[in-house]
Design a protein around this motif. Sequence first.
Motif, PDB file in Angstrom:
ATOM      1  N   PHE A   1       5.175   7.350  -1.471  1.00 20.44           N
ATOM      2  CA  PHE A   1       3.871   7.175  -2.098  1.00 20.44           C
ATOM      3  C   PHE A   1       2.956   6.369  -1.173  1.00 20.44           C
ATOM      4  CE2 PHE A   1       7.152   7.414  -5.285  1.00 20.44           C
ATOM      5  CZ  PHE A   1       6.668   8.385  -6.149  1.00 20.44           C
ATOM      6  N   GLY A   2       1.695   6.699  -1.188  1.00 26.94           N
ATOM      7  CA  GLY A   2       0.718   6.001  -0.366  1.00 26.94           C
ATOM      8  C   GLY A   2       0.499   6.716   0.949  1.00 26.94           C
ATOM      9  N   GLU A   3      -0.511   6.270   1.669  1.00 28.73           N
ATOM     10  CA  GLU A   3      -0.808   6.845   2.973  1.00 28.73           C
ATOM     11  C   GLU A   3       0.263   6.411   3.968  1.00 28.73           C
ATOM     12  OE1 GLU A   3      -4.285   6.778   6.387  1.00 28.73           O
ATOM     13  OE2 GLU A   3      -4.596   5.689   4.536  1.00 28.73           O
ATOM     14  N   THR A   4       0.842   7.375   4.661  1.00 21.50           N
ATOM     15  CA  THR A   4       1.889   7.055   5.638  1.00 21.50           C
ATOM     16  C   THR A   4       1.724   7.946   6.865  1.00 21.50           C
ATOM     17  OG1 THR A   4       3.442   8.587   4.564  1.00 21.50           O
ATOM     18  CG2 THR A   4       3.585   6.252   3.942  1.00 21.50           C
ATOM     19  N   PRO A   5       0.867   7.542   7.795  1.00 19.49           N
ATOM     20  CA  PRO A   5       0.749   8.318   9.032  1.00 19.49           C
ATOM     21  C   PRO A   5       2.095   8.336   9.764  1.00 19.49           C
ATOM     22  CG  PRO A   5      -0.504   6.270   9.179  1.00 19.49           C
ATOM     23  CD  PRO A   5       0.050   6.353   7.800  1.00 19.49           C
ATOM     24  N   ALA A   6       2.198   9.218  10.726  1.00 21.95           N
ATOM     25  CA  ALA A   6       3.491   9.414  11.381  1.00 21.95           C
ATOM     26  C   ALA A   6       3.406   9.282  12.891  1.00 21.95           C
ATOM     27  CB  ALA A   6       4.046  10.788  11.030  1.00 21.95           C
TER      28      ALA A   6
ATOM     29  N   CYS B   1       3.257   2.340   7.173  1.00 24.88           N
ATOM     30  CA  CYS B   1       2.045   1.910   6.478  1.00 24.88           C
ATOM     31  C   CYS B   1       0.967   1.651   7.527  1.00 24.88           C
ATOM     32  CB  CYS B   1       2.300   0.640   5.659  1.00 24.88           C
ATOM     33  SG  CYS B   1       0.775  -0.045   4.947  1.00 24.88           S
ATOM     34  N   PRO B   2      -0.216   2.232   7.372  1.00 22.66           N
ATOM     35  CA  PRO B   2      -1.272   2.012   8.364  1.00 22.66           C
ATOM     36  C   PRO B   2      -1.892   0.617   8.292  1.00 22.66           C
ATOM     37  CG  PRO B   2      -2.122   3.320   6.557  1.00 22.66           C
ATOM     38  CD  PRO B   2      -0.644   3.143   6.313  1.00 22.66           C
ATOM     39  N   THR B   3      -1.653  -0.104   7.205  1.00 23.58           N
ATOM     40  CA  THR B   3      -2.233  -1.434   7.045  1.00 23.58           C
ATOM     41  C   THR B   3      -1.339  -2.509   7.639  1.00 23.58           C
ATOM     42  OG1 THR B   3      -3.349  -0.715   5.026  1.00 23.58           O
ATOM     43  CG2 THR B   3      -3.131  -3.098   5.371  1.00 23.58           C
ATOM     44  N   CYS B   4      -0.069  -2.547   7.226  1.00 25.01           N
ATOM     45  CA  CYS B   4       0.814  -3.629   7.684  1.00 25.01           C
ATOM     46  C   CYS B   4       1.836  -3.182   8.729  1.00 25.01           C
ATOM     47  CB  CYS B   4       1.524  -4.275   6.495  1.00 25.01           C
ATOM     48  SG  CYS B   4       2.702  -3.201   5.648  1.00 25.01           S
ATOM     49  N   GLY B   5       1.984  -1.881   8.941  1.00 20.40           N
ATOM     50  CA  GLY B   5       2.848  -1.382   9.996  1.00 20.40           C
ATOM     51  C   GLY B   5       4.315  -1.212   9.635  1.00 20.40           C
ATOM     52  N   CYS B   6       4.721  -1.531   8.417  1.00 25.39           N
ATOM     53  CA  CYS B   6       6.131  -1.383   8.029  1.00 25.39           C
ATOM     54  C   CYS B   6       6.565   0.080   8.101  1.00 25.39           C
ATOM     55  CB  CYS B   6       6.354  -1.886   6.604  1.00 25.39           C
ATOM     56  SG  CYS B   6       6.385  -3.668   6.465  1.00 25.39           S
ATOM     57  N   VAL B   7       7.756   0.311   8.626  1.00 22.53           N
ATOM     58  CA  VAL B   7       8.326   1.646   8.700  1.00 22.53           C
ATOM     59  C   VAL B   7       8.966   1.976   7.364  1.00 22.53           C
ATOM     60  CG1 VAL B   7      10.086   3.067   9.808  1.00 22.53           C
ATOM     61  CG2 VAL B   7       8.681   1.524  11.178  1.00 22.53           C
ATOM     62  N   LEU B   8       8.459   3.007   6.690  1.00 22.45           N
ATOM     63  CA  LEU B   8       8.970   3.400   5.379  1.00 22.45           C
ATOM     64  C   LEU B   8      10.140   4.366   5.472  1.00 22.45           C
ATOM     65  CD1 LEU B   8       6.324   2.130   4.295  1.00 22.45           C
ATOM     66  CD2 LEU B   8       6.432   3.902   2.568  1.00 22.45           C
ATOM     67  N   CYS B   9      10.009   5.379   6.340  1.00 15.01           N
ATOM     68  CA  CYS B   9      11.009   6.435   6.353  1.00 15.01           C
ATOM     69  C   CYS B   9      10.931   7.227   7.642  1.00 15.01           C
ATOM     70  CB  CYS B   9      10.798   7.378   5.159  1.00 15.01           C
ATOM     71  SG  CYS B   9       9.244   8.303   5.208  1.00 15.01           S
TER      72      CYS B   9
ATOM     73  N   ALA C   1       0.807  -1.219   0.000  1.00 16.63           N
ATOM     74  CA  ALA C   1       0.000   0.000   0.000  1.00 16.63           C
ATOM     75  C   ALA C   1       0.844   1.274   0.000  1.00 16.63           C
ATOM     76  CB  ALA C   1      -0.939   0.003   1.203  1.00 16.63           C
ATOM     77  N   ALA C   2       2.078   1.196   0.470  1.00 16.02           N
ATOM     78  CA  ALA C   2       2.962   2.366   0.530  1.00 16.02           C
ATOM     79  C   ALA C   2       4.338   1.958   0.027  1.00 16.02           C
ATOM     80  CB  ALA C   2       3.048   2.893   1.958  1.00 16.02           C
ATOM     81  N   HIS C   3       4.998   2.903  -0.630  1.00 15.66           N
ATOM     82  CA  HIS C   3       6.346   2.607  -1.125  1.00 15.66           C
ATOM     83  C   HIS C   3       7.155   3.883  -1.286  1.00 15.66           C
ATOM     84  CE1 HIS C   3       4.078   3.391  -4.851  1.00 15.66           C
ATOM     85  NE2 HIS C   3       5.232   3.741  -5.390  1.00 15.66           N
ATOM     86  N   TRP C   4       8.428   3.707  -1.553  1.00 14.24           N
ATOM     87  CA  TRP C   4       9.331   4.841  -1.773  1.00 14.24           C
ATOM     88  C   TRP C   4      10.214   4.572  -2.977  1.00 14.24           C
ATOM     89  CZ3 TRP C   4      14.199   3.022  -1.722  1.00 14.24           C
ATOM     90  CH2 TRP C   4      14.537   1.986  -0.850  1.00 14.24           C
ATOM     91  N   THR C   5      10.760   5.644  -3.527  1.00  9.10           N
ATOM     92  CA  THR C   5      11.770   5.548  -4.571  1.00  9.10           C
ATOM     93  C   THR C   5      12.939   6.434  -4.194  1.00  9.10           C
ATOM     94  OG1 THR C   5      10.822   7.345  -5.904  1.00  9.10           O
ATOM     95  CG2 THR C   5      10.083   5.090  -6.403  1.00  9.10           C
TER      96      THR C   5
END
Length: 133
Positions: free
Chosen positions: A49-54, A70-78, A10-14
Amino acid sequence: MLKGSCHCGAAHWTLEGDPGSATACNCTLCRRYGALWAYDYEGERIRIFGETPAYTRIGVAAPALEIRFCPTCGCVLCWRGLRLDADGRRRIAVNLRLAPPEEVAHLAIDHFDGLETFDDLPGNGRCVRDVWF
């Protein structure tokens, strides 16, 4: 271009261009997340990209950061700095653990003491493949 995605997609980065080295920090957050960071500035080489609450971290000695997940799976993006640099740019770092392992395995690991001194620590010659598997 390097890409990373949360578990559910649901969320990703480049990150455009060479990510440089990976930073392993020993602060209470990074240690628990097991993150390896690659840095740049928001809206420049890194895009989220995607919804990323903080989750906002404001420490006395540490810089004020927000950890985006990610609010769905909880992975820390950044993480994203809450203060702008003197030149008006905002620091951001992406979690390289979300990238395909073969694309970051060769990156050297820099160590950072985010727990006490906020200083870089001596290197030990290891790279991501040495600690990933």
